[in-house]
Scaffold this active site. Structure first.
Site, PDB file in Angstrom:
ATOM      1  N   TYR A  81       0.824  -1.214   0.000  1.00  0.00           N
ATOM      2  CA  TYR A  81       0.000   0.000   0.000  1.00  0.00           C
ATOM      3  C   TYR A  81       0.864   1.272   0.000  1.00  0.00           C
ATOM      4  O   TYR A  81       0.361   2.363   0.192  1.00  0.00           O
ATOM      5  CB  TYR A  81      -0.935   0.004   1.210  1.00  0.00           C
ATOM      6  CG  TYR A  81      -1.934  -1.142   1.185  1.00  0.00           C
ATOM      7  CD1 TYR A  81      -3.018  -1.118   0.315  1.00  0.00           C
ATOM      8  CD2 TYR A  81      -1.777  -2.255   2.005  1.00  0.00           C
ATOM      9  CE1 TYR A  81      -3.923  -2.167   0.268  1.00  0.00           C
ATOM     10  CE2 TYR A  81      -2.680  -3.313   1.962  1.00  0.00           C
ATOM     11  CZ  TYR A  81      -3.750  -3.262   1.095  1.00  0.00           C
ATOM     12  OH  TYR A  81      -4.647  -4.306   1.045  1.00  0.00           O
ATOM     13  N   TYR A 458     -11.464  -0.870   0.790  1.00  0.00           N
ATOM     14  CA  TYR A 458     -11.290  -0.652   2.239  1.00  0.00           C
ATOM     15  C   TYR A 458      -9.930  -0.032   2.524  1.00  0.00           C
ATOM     16  O   TYR A 458      -9.710   0.503   3.598  1.00  0.00           O
ATOM     17  CB  TYR A 458     -11.485  -1.974   3.010  1.00  0.00           C
ATOM     18  CG  TYR A 458     -10.228  -2.666   3.494  1.00  0.00           C
ATOM     19  CD1 TYR A 458      -9.506  -3.520   2.664  1.00  0.00           C
ATOM     20  CD2 TYR A 458      -9.760  -2.472   4.790  1.00  0.00           C
ATOM     21  CE1 TYR A 458      -8.353  -4.158   3.115  1.00  0.00           C
ATOM     22  CE2 TYR A 458      -8.606  -3.111   5.247  1.00  0.00           C
ATOM     23  CZ  TYR A 458      -7.907  -3.944   4.410  1.00  0.00           C
ATOM     24  OH  TYR A 458      -6.764  -4.576   4.848  1.00  0.00           O
ATOM     25  N   ARG A 459      -9.053  -0.016   1.537  1.00  0.00           N
ATOM     26  CA  ARG A 459      -7.667   0.427   1.737  1.00  0.00           C
ATOM     27  C   ARG A 459      -7.073   0.593   0.351  1.00  0.00           C
ATOM     28  O   ARG A 459      -7.502  -0.089  -0.579  1.00  0.00           O
ATOM     29  CB  ARG A 459      -6.944  -0.684   2.480  1.00  0.00           C
ATOM     30  CG  ARG A 459      -5.658  -0.369   3.168  1.00  0.00           C
ATOM     31  CD  ARG A 459      -5.313  -1.548   4.064  1.00  0.00           C
ATOM     32  NE  ARG A 459      -3.975  -1.473   4.590  1.00  0.00           N
ATOM     33  CZ  ARG A 459      -3.421  -2.419   5.346  1.00  0.00           C
ATOM     34  NH1 ARG A 459      -4.099  -3.510   5.634  1.00  0.00           N
ATOM     35  NH2 ARG A 459      -2.200  -2.288   5.810  1.00  0.00           N
TER      36      ARG A 459
HETATM   37  C1  LIG Z   1       3.240 -10.433   2.076  1.00  0.00           C
HETATM   38  C2  LIG Z   1       2.376  -9.422   2.763  1.00  0.00           C
HETATM   39  C3  LIG Z   1       1.286  -9.847   3.511  1.00  0.00           C
HETATM   40  C4  LIG Z   1       0.476  -8.910   4.156  1.00  0.00           C
HETATM   41  N1  LIG Z   1      -0.568  -9.360   4.889  1.00  0.00           N
HETATM   42  C5  LIG Z   1      -1.381  -8.496   5.518  1.00  0.00           C
HETATM   43  C6  LIG Z   1      -2.484  -8.960   6.293  1.00  0.00           C
HETATM   44  O1  LIG Z   1      -2.706 -10.154   6.425  1.00  0.00           O
HETATM   45  N2  LIG Z   1      -3.282  -8.035   6.888  1.00  0.00           N
HETATM   46  C7  LIG Z   1      -3.042  -6.697   6.788  1.00  0.00           C
HETATM   47  O2  LIG Z   1      -3.785  -5.903   7.372  1.00  0.00           O
HETATM   48  N3  LIG Z   1      -2.002  -6.225   6.065  1.00  0.00           N
HETATM   49  C8  LIG Z   1      -1.169  -7.077   5.431  1.00  0.00           C
HETATM   50  N4  LIG Z   1      -0.102  -6.603   4.697  1.00  0.00           N
HETATM   51  C9  LIG Z   1       0.075  -5.146   4.558  1.00  0.00           C
HETATM   52  C10 LIG Z   1       1.070  -4.515   5.599  1.00  0.00           C
HETATM   53  O3  LIG Z   1       2.325  -5.120   5.483  1.00  0.00           O
HETATM   54  C11 LIG Z   1       0.597  -4.653   7.045  1.00  0.00           C
HETATM   55  O4  LIG Z   1      -0.671  -4.081   7.202  1.00  0.00           O
HETATM   56  C12 LIG Z   1       1.554  -4.027   8.057  1.00  0.00           C
HETATM   57  O5  LIG Z   1       1.201  -4.513   9.334  1.00  0.00           O
HETATM   58  C13 LIG Z   1       1.532  -2.500   8.107  1.00  0.00           C
HETATM   59  O6  LIG Z   1       2.788  -2.090   8.581  1.00  0.00           O
HETATM   60  P1  LIG Z   1       3.068  -1.070   9.774  1.00  0.00           P
HETATM   61  O7  LIG Z   1       2.442  -1.577  11.011  1.00  0.00           O
HETATM   62  O8  LIG Z   1       4.523  -0.841   9.783  1.00  0.00           O
HETATM   63  O9  LIG Z   1       2.247   0.170   9.311  1.00  0.00           O
HETATM   64  P2  LIG Z   1       2.759   1.710   9.062  1.00  0.00           P
HETATM   65  O10 LIG Z   1       3.432   1.714   7.761  1.00  0.00           O
HETATM   66  O11 LIG Z   1       3.570   2.095  10.257  1.00  0.00           O
HETATM   67  O12 LIG Z   1       1.408   2.428   9.111  1.00  0.00           O
HETATM   68  C14 LIG Z   1       0.453   2.322   8.104  1.00  0.00           C
HETATM   69  C15 LIG Z   1      -0.249   3.674   7.920  1.00  0.00           C
HETATM   70  O13 LIG Z   1      -1.006   3.964   9.102  1.00  0.00           O
HETATM   71  C16 LIG Z   1      -0.897   5.347   9.441  1.00  0.00           C
HETATM   72  N5  LIG Z   1      -0.218   5.445  10.739  1.00  0.00           N
HETATM   73  C17 LIG Z   1       0.673   4.556  11.211  1.00  0.00           C
HETATM   74  N6  LIG Z   1       1.033   4.885  12.445  1.00  0.00           N
HETATM   75  C18 LIG Z   1       0.387   6.011  12.773  1.00  0.00           C
HETATM   76  C19 LIG Z   1       0.325   6.799  13.954  1.00  0.00           C
HETATM   77  N7  LIG Z   1       1.010   6.452  15.037  1.00  0.00           N
HETATM   78  N8  LIG Z   1      -0.457   7.886  13.963  1.00  0.00           N
HETATM   79  C20 LIG Z   1      -1.188   8.211  12.873  1.00  0.00           C
HETATM   80  N9  LIG Z   1      -1.194   7.491  11.730  1.00  0.00           N
HETATM   81  C21 LIG Z   1      -0.418   6.393  11.678  1.00  0.00           C
HETATM   82  C22 LIG Z   1      -0.108   6.013   8.345  1.00  0.00           C
HETATM   83  O14 LIG Z   1      -0.986   6.539   7.394  1.00  0.00           O
HETATM   84  C23 LIG Z   1       0.689   4.853   7.750  1.00  0.00           C
HETATM   85  O15 LIG Z   1       0.990   5.061   6.395  1.00  0.00           O
HETATM   86  C24 LIG Z   1       0.739  -7.520   4.044  1.00  0.00           C
HETATM   87  C25 LIG Z   1       1.827  -7.098   3.279  1.00  0.00           C
HETATM   88  C26 LIG Z   1       2.643  -8.049   2.660  1.00  0.00           C
HETATM   89  C27 LIG Z   1       3.816  -7.580   1.877  1.00  0.00           C
END
Ligand SMILES: Cc1cc2nc3c(=O)[nH]c(=O)nc-3n(C[C@H](O)[C@H](O)[C@H](O)COP(=O)(O)OP(=O)(O)OC[C@H]3O[C@@H](n4cnc5c(N)ncnc54)[C@H](O)[C@@H]3O)c2cc1C
Length: 505
Positions: A81, A458-459
């Site tokens: 994303y 949804y995203r």
């Molecule tokens: C192989 C693969 C499988 C995946 N499977 C899944 C899955 O099963 N389910 C799923 O949901 N996703 C999945 N993902 C997508 C993604 O990798 C995950 O959702 C991951 O947990 C998001 O990373 P993060 O917690 O570092 O989010 P971040 O990158 O830290 O945050 C995501 C977004 O949330 C907002 N945000 C984050 N923190 C804050 C804050 N403190 N205050 C305000 N806004 C904030 C920002 O807009 C940011 O861009 C997958 C991706 C891959 C590559």
């Protein structure tokens, strides 16, 4: 670099220390590793890494003074994303990973309070052994609890709807004010993590998928470890079984017979976890039907595959299993694969299975090998009512369009109690410019076509966030007008994540 930006960077260094301000090559991890085009389109100009709430407030003060746009991330692993990249090129990433304390774990009431840098792995480890409570990890468990929850991410246990299992936030607003939501608004609250609404309007949802504040603490409900579990899988023989699968599943999810999220996966999605595409087909274009058919037979999977998990004492699990099995037997050619009932302390082996019993893992990354080269994917994520005809329409459309763009249907549906997330990953080889471009163009084409048919996302990836938002257009985009009104009131200088979810200052 503009004068305002260089003055802001100097001020960030004074406020946070030199090691908390990154520029130049140190910004490489903030480029989208799965960009379907040029990752530089969303390149940041710097990243700042505060260690505590006071430092976050200092960053906001400086950004307001110099009108520098920030982009908040918790651990920045939002792969598929946009990763850690900002919507607006040149923004400063507000990277909260150094704020990584688990503030509380309550093993009586079953909740935890975490800071943004806490990952699913961290929380899982902190829960200890034997586990009295489980986390619900997304398929890729390395991300943060806060980032995933704010994105309304999903896992597969009964607690898989992460936004629904959040309770209590601490948020820093653009003006530096610190707000605690729900019962946390009482200084001496004794129930912050057990009752989300509090008294008066409830604002938690406002900080999800938005740019209205920086979330610095979050309460998350944990699933009580059951006595035992049984992982079940069905393989369905025919492509056009999907409608019947969904219509059979819906009442079982609605009345709670199936407790976990129910995940329906296409043959390619299952196969990509255990094999590479070239083992089955190495020609041009999307994988032809006869190659998919051979592949399913050789791996021993279905054209559609359903997996779910049952939890509780063995007698109850067996009773649920029998009810479910009786219903699915009516689908011709359906095969049930059932793992033995296991005590909760026994860990399964496969990644998807481990996630269904609350164990973070990274096996989902296997899919990146599907096309060879430098694997990447961009996701298309429409919501689908749990109706067989809607699911069949969505799957057929995505499959046909993907084939026109030379890509395979790596798709699946996750059914919760009331809705399904249809997740299609356009898997591509980043070394192949044409394939990368095709993946991006396909997602945009699908989004337009689905929007016209009444199916919203949804995203969405950064590159199509505005498009996804524009489709929520009732009454001349009244919802977006409301969001803009709130944005203007809370963040008049527009410093917080401009463009996030299509909300511009
Ligand atoms: C192989 C693969 C499988 C995946 N499977 C899944 C899955 O099963 N389910 C799923 O949901 N996703 C999945 N993902 C997508 C993604 O990798 C995950 O959702 C991951 O947990 C998001 O990373 P993060 O917690 O570092 O989010 P971040 O990158 O830290 O945050 C995501 C977004 O949330 C907002 N945000 C984050 N923190 C804050 C804050 N403190 N205050 C305000 N806004 C904030 C920002 O807009 C940011 O861009 C997958 C991706 C891959 C590559």
């Amino acid at each position: 670099m503009s004068d305002a930006l260089s003055d802001a960077l100097a001020a960030f260094r004074i406020a946070l220390g030199d090691d908390a301000v990154l520029t130049g090559n140190a910004l490489d991890p903030y480029l989208d590793p799965f960009a379907p085009g040029d990752a530089a389109t969303h390149a940041p100009s710097a990243a700042v890494l505060p260690r505590d709430v006071d430092a976050v407030r200092a960053v906001l003060g400086i950004a307001n003074r110099y009108r520098v746009p920030l982009w908040s991330v918790s651990t920045g692993r939002n792969f598929a994303y946009g990763g850690a990249s900002p919507r607006v090129k040149g923004s400063v990433v507000l990277d909260l990973r150094r704020m990584n304390r688990i503030i509380d774990i309550d093993q009586t009431l079953g909740f935890a309070v975490v800071e943004p840098g806490v990952t699913y792995y961290d929380l899982h480890r902190a829960l200890g052994t034997p586990r009295r409570f489980w986390v619900d990890p997304p398929a890729a468990g390395w991300g943060s609890v806060i980032g995933n929850t704010l994105e309304r991410g999903y896992g597969t246990t009964p607690y898989g709807d992460h936004a629904a299992h959040q309770c209590g936030m601490e948020v820093v607003l653009a003006n530096g004010d610190i707000v605690r939501t729900g019962m946390g608004a009482m200084s001496a609250s004794r129930a912050w993590q057990v009752f989300r609404p509090g008294f008066g309007p409830s604002y938690d949802d406002m900080f999800m998928q938005s740019n209205f504040g920086v979330v610095t603490k979050l309460g998350v409900w944990l699933m009580p470890a059951p006595e035992g579990y049984m992982i079940c899988r069905y393989a369905f023989a025919h492509e056009d079984d999907l409608a019947q699968i969904v219509d059979t599943l819906r009442p079982l999810k609605l009345d709670g017979t199936i407790q976990s999220q129910a995940v329906i996966e296409s043959a390619v999605r299952w196969a990509a976890g255990v094999s590479a595409r070239r083992e089955w087909y190495d020609g041009p274009g999307a994988m032809p039907d006869d190659a998919i058919e051979t592949m399913t037979r050789k791996i021993g999977i279905g054209r559609w595959n359903l997996r779910f998990c049952l939890y509780g004492p063995q007698s109850m699990v067996n009773a649920r299993r029998d009810i479910i099995h009786a219903r699915f037997q009516s689908i011709e050619g359906a095969t049930l694969f059932e793992m033995p009932y296991r005590n909760a302390s026994v860990e399964p082996v496969g990644g998807g299975d481990r996630a269904q019993v609350g164990i973070p893992n990274m096996e989902a990354f296997n899919l990146l090998n599907w096309r060879g080269g430098t694997g990447a994917h961009i996701d298309f994520s429409p919501i689908c009512a749990p109706l067989g005809r809607d699911a069949a329409q969505q799957a057929r459309t995505v499959r046909e369009r993907a084939a026109q763009f030379g890509l395979d249907y790596y798709g699946g549906f996750t059914m919760g109690t009331r809705a399904m997330h249809h997740i299609f990953a356009a898997i591509f080889n980043r070394d192949d410019a044409q394939q990368s471009h095709a993946a991006g163009a396909l997602i945009e084409t699908l989004m337009r076509e689905f929007g016209a048919a009444g199916f919203g996302q949804y995203r969405a990836h950064l590159s199509v966030m505005d498009l996804a938002a524009s489709q929520y257009d009732f009454n001349d985009h009244a919802l977006m007008r409301l969001s803009r009104t709130i944005k203007t009131a809370l963040d008049p200088n527009g410093i917080l994540s401009p463009g996030k979810q299509g909300i511009w200052p």
